[in-house]
Write a protein that holds these residues in place. Sequence first.
Motif, PDB file in Angstrom:
ATOM      1  N   THR A 165      -2.509   5.418  -6.150  1.00  0.00           N
ATOM      2  CA  THR A 165      -3.916   5.193  -6.131  1.00  0.00           C
ATOM      3  C   THR A 165      -4.475   5.994  -7.321  1.00  0.00           C
ATOM      4  O   THR A 165      -3.790   6.888  -7.788  1.00  0.00           O
ATOM      5  N   SER A 166      -5.725   5.947  -7.701  1.00  0.00           N
ATOM      6  CA  SER A 166      -6.397   6.755  -8.754  1.00  0.00           C
ATOM      7  C   SER A 166      -5.994   8.357  -8.408  1.00  0.00           C
ATOM      8  O   SER A 166      -6.002   8.913  -9.553  1.00  0.00           O
ATOM      9  N   GLY A 221       0.841  -1.189  -0.110  1.00  0.00           N
ATOM     10  CA  GLY A 221      -0.065   0.044  -0.140  1.00  0.00           C
ATOM     11  C   GLY A 221       0.957   1.148   0.095  1.00  0.00           C
ATOM     12  O   GLY A 221       0.281   2.269  -0.323  1.00  0.00           O
TER      13      GLY A 221
END
Length: 98
Positions: A64-65, A59
Motif C-alpha cells: 500500500t502507499s 491484499g
Amino acid sequence: MRVKVNTIAQARTKKGWTQEHLANVAGISARTVQRAETIGSLSAETAQAICAVLDLDLGEIAETSADTRQEINLPIGLILIAIVLGFGVGLMVGLWAR
C-alpha cells in the motif's frame, strides 16, 4: 504492481519450497520469483498466480502507499535550487566563453 517481498518469501519457505519450485508450480520463471522477493515488482497476473499457489490473498502481498515510504521524494525547494544553480552555471560558462 508493488508487492511485499517478505510476505512472499515467508509464505514460500513456510511451505518448504525453493524459488525454483514456486516458479514451476506458478508457471512463471525462477527469475520472476527472484525479482518478486528482492525488488517487489510484479505484473498483476503474476502476483495473482503466486497468490494462488501460496494460498494468499492479493491484499496480503500488495504494497500500500503507506508501505512505500522508502521511495525518495525530493522537496520542491531542492529541485528549484538545482534548476537555479544549473541555470547560473550555464550563464557563467556562456559569458566566459565569449
